[in-house]
Design a protein around this motif. Structure first.
Motif, PDB file in Angstrom:
ATOM      1  N   GLY A  77      40.066  36.367  43.551  1.00 31.27           N
ATOM      2  CA  GLY A  77      39.422  35.251  42.858  1.00 31.27           C
ATOM      3  C   GLY A  77      40.303  34.693  41.750  1.00 31.27           C
ATOM      4  N   VAL A  78      41.008  35.562  41.035  1.00 32.92           N
ATOM      5  CA  VAL A  78      41.925  35.127  39.983  1.00 32.92           C
ATOM      6  C   VAL A  78      43.078  34.338  40.595  1.00 32.92           C
ATOM      7  N   ARG A 131      35.016  37.666  32.742  1.00 30.46           N
ATOM      8  CA  ARG A 131      35.370  38.476  33.923  1.00 30.46           C
ATOM      9  C   ARG A 131      36.694  38.038  34.518  1.00 30.46           C
ATOM     10  N   TYR A 132      36.932  36.726  34.526  1.00 32.70           N
ATOM     11  CA  TYR A 132      38.243  36.238  34.988  1.00 32.70           C
ATOM     12  C   TYR A 132      39.351  36.800  34.102  1.00 32.70           C
ATOM     13  N   LYS A 182      35.373  45.447  45.927  1.00 30.89           N
ATOM     14  CA  LYS A 182      34.878  44.431  45.003  1.00 30.89           C
ATOM     15  C   LYS A 182      35.951  44.056  43.993  1.00 30.89           C
ATOM     16  N   ALA A 183      36.708  45.060  43.528  1.00 32.82           N
ATOM     17  CA  ALA A 183      37.765  44.801  42.548  1.00 32.82           C
ATOM     18  C   ALA A 183      38.889  43.971  43.168  1.00 32.82           C
ATOM     19  N   ASP A 194      39.271  39.533  32.251  1.00 32.02           N
ATOM     20  CA  ASP A 194      39.388  40.982  32.454  1.00 32.02           C
ATOM     21  C   ASP A 194      40.135  41.307  33.749  1.00 32.02           C
ATOM     22  N   SER A 195      39.804  40.570  34.821  1.00 30.29           N
ATOM     23  CA  SER A 195      40.470  40.801  36.104  1.00 30.29           C
ATOM     24  C   SER A 195      41.948  40.427  36.020  1.00 30.29           C
ATOM     25  N   TYR A 196      42.238  39.340  35.326  1.00 30.33           N
ATOM     26  CA  TYR A 196      43.626  38.905  35.155  1.00 30.33           C
ATOM     27  C   TYR A 196      44.421  39.985  34.418  1.00 30.33           C
ATOM     28  N   THR A 227      31.166  34.943  32.955  1.00 32.60           N
ATOM     29  CA  THR A 227      32.032  34.658  34.110  1.00 32.60           C
ATOM     30  C   THR A 227      33.472  34.432  33.662  1.00 32.60           C
ATOM     31  N   SER A 241      37.957  40.468  43.266  1.00 33.86           N
ATOM     32  CA  SER A 241      38.067  39.862  41.936  1.00 33.86           C
ATOM     33  C   SER A 241      39.513  39.428  41.687  1.00 33.86           C
ATOM     34  N   TYR A 242      40.450  40.259  42.125  1.00 27.92           N
ATOM     35  CA  TYR A 242      41.878  39.914  42.031  1.00 27.92           C
ATOM     36  C   TYR A 242      42.163  38.642  42.832  1.00 27.92           C
TER      37      TYR A 242
END
Length: 463
Positions: A192-193, A143-144, A185-186, A146-148, A140, A189-190
């Motif tokens: 979420g960051v 993933r943060y 979904k992507a 990677d998204s960042y 998890t 994720s953005y």
């Protein structure tokens, strides 16, 4: 001597004073550009500000760079070497060309960093805080990261979070969406960051207004790539799978593999069971029962600065960090043949390991190595999809659905929800038009790879 908490509070106060000086510098530069002040006046005041900044840093260093009796350690200028020097501990010394550079080195040594309000720094603090207090896996956290790295530009990272308002954040989000055109979904994720960063800043009173709350997901999602992937982008055809089997058999006979092509065994098992890559790597012989495979663990990867660690956890991806017993996958004739052949091969070569899939020395297969090998393997035989996930979706679409396996059982066997199975795993098969014609004409039953066994008949045999 001051406590760590007292020093931290002191550092924050120094930071606020330094911020005032930085703000004044910016004002001076703007005044000069607008011909309000002369170049000489600007340079004179900038010099005064720089002296104030050094004085503030000296004050902070005097709190942390101290002797056992609490008195500050000496900092001296060596005119012969043209260096600023100080002793850290014992005979260990550090030096720099300027006093300010040395002060910065001292503060870094004591891990007493001046507070930075950049997006990048707040993200680092927020992620560390989440890692410390939340029950979440290293995956998890990764993933943060990677998204960042994917969504937050270098320029935006350096922005002062206190100056990011509703308009500027929405403007950046609009530009990012137009540039990357992410899937739904992507984009989430953005978002979420952003929530991670700005929620942390709000909770710690770095900002008074959280601009993320002004972002209307619906408006931005309309600009995302909302197209449903084609079957050819997600699953393999029956012909593709036959090509994979053929290539595995060919490579198994090559001298370099010494008759033990362990990646080939992993792929065959992935095709037959739809197991995730991490689940394949973590599968142990003790998980193999007479009638089923107990899938309850996975291998995870933790990526830090300069190193990578692989570790075993006793829960699967869908269990999200809390073991609920995993799932059972029935052992079909084909699966039994794979396991029997693998066990026999390992015994002949004196390979001893707790893990079903292992190297000649018994070490488990690292998930990163498997992913990298699989990607190159699939490319080498010109297949359209190159990831292990395709085997899961192909099993569902090519085998489970045509054989009438209920969606509840499909979801259970693959380890996810019914909704996920229907929405993300069910694709139209590729290259089966002639089969459909023949079936409609009542001529033949569906053609399936020889190694696929009907689950219903398998259950009857074992009943």
């Amino acid at each position: 001597m001051k406590t760590t908490k007292e020093i931290l509070l002191f550092a924050n106060e120094i930071t606020k004073l330094l911020d005032i000086q930085i703000g004044r510098k910016k004002t001076l530069e703007d005044e000069y550009k607008c011909d309000i002040i002369s170049l000489a006046d600007m340079l004179k005041e900038l010099d005064m500000i720089n002296k104030k900044e050094i004085k503030l840093k000296r004050t902070l260093v005097s709190q942390v760079h101290v002797k056992k009796n609490g008195l500050p350690k000496s900092i001296r200028y060596d005119a012969v070497r043209d260096l600023w020097i100080t002793k850290i501990s014992g005979d260990i010394r550090i030096h720099a060309r300027t006093e300010e550079a040395l002060l910065d080195k001292i503060l870094e040594y004591y891990d007493c960093h001046l507070m930075s309000y950049t997006i990048d720094h707040i993200f680092t603090l927020a992620l560390k805080h989440k890692e410390d207090i939340d029950i979440c896996s290293p995956l998890t956290i990764q993933r943060y990261k990677d998204s960042y790295n994917r969504f937050i530009s270098e320029e935006f990272r350096e922005k002062d979070i206190r100056k990011v308002d509703n308009d500027s954040l929405q403007s950046y989000s609009k530009l990012m969406t137009a540039r990357l055109h992410p899937k739904k979904k992507a984009f989430l994720s953005y978002k979420g960051v952003l929530n991670l960063i700005f929620d942390y800043a709000e909770e710690n009173n770095y900002i008074q207004n959280n601009p993320v709350k002004s972002i209307n997901n619906k408006k931005f999602l309309m600009q995302c790539d909302n197209s449903k992937p084609q079957s050819s982008e997600k699953i393999l055809s029956l012909h593709d799978i036959e090509t994979i089997y053929s290539e595995i058999n060919r490579r198994n006979n090559l001298p370099r593999y010494q008759g033990y092509f362990y990646y080939g065994y992993m792929v065959r098992m992935a095709i037959a069971t739809g197991m995730r890559a991490g689940e394949l790597c973590a599968l142990k012989w003790t998980d193999i029962d007479d009638n089923y495979i107990h899938i309850h663990a996975q291998q995870l990867t933790g990526r830090g600065k300069g190193n990578t660690a692989n570790f075993y956890v006793d829960w699967t991806k869908d269990e999200k960090g809390i073991s609920r017993g995993g799932r059972q996958f029935p052992i079909t004739d084909d699966i039994a043949a794979i396991l029997d052949d693998l066990k026999k091969n390992q015994l002949e070569k004196n390979i001893i390991s707790d893990y079903v899939f292992c190297k000649l020395n018994g070490d488990w297969i690292k998930i990163g190595s498997y992913h990298a090998w699989l990607r190159e393997f699939m490319k080498s035989i010109n297949l359209p999809v190159t990831n292990n996930h395709a085997f899961r979706m192909s099993l569902n679409s090519n085998v489970f659905i045509p054989n009438g396996i209920p969606v509840t059982d499909r979801a259970r066997l693959l380890g996810h929800s019914v909704e996920t199975n229907i929405k993300h795993y069910s694709y139209a098969r590729i290259g089966v038009d002639q089969e459909i014609i023949d079936r409609l004409n009542g001529k033949v039953a569906p053609k399936l790879p020889q190694n696929i066994i009907d689950f219903e008949s398998t259950k009857k045999k074992k009943a």
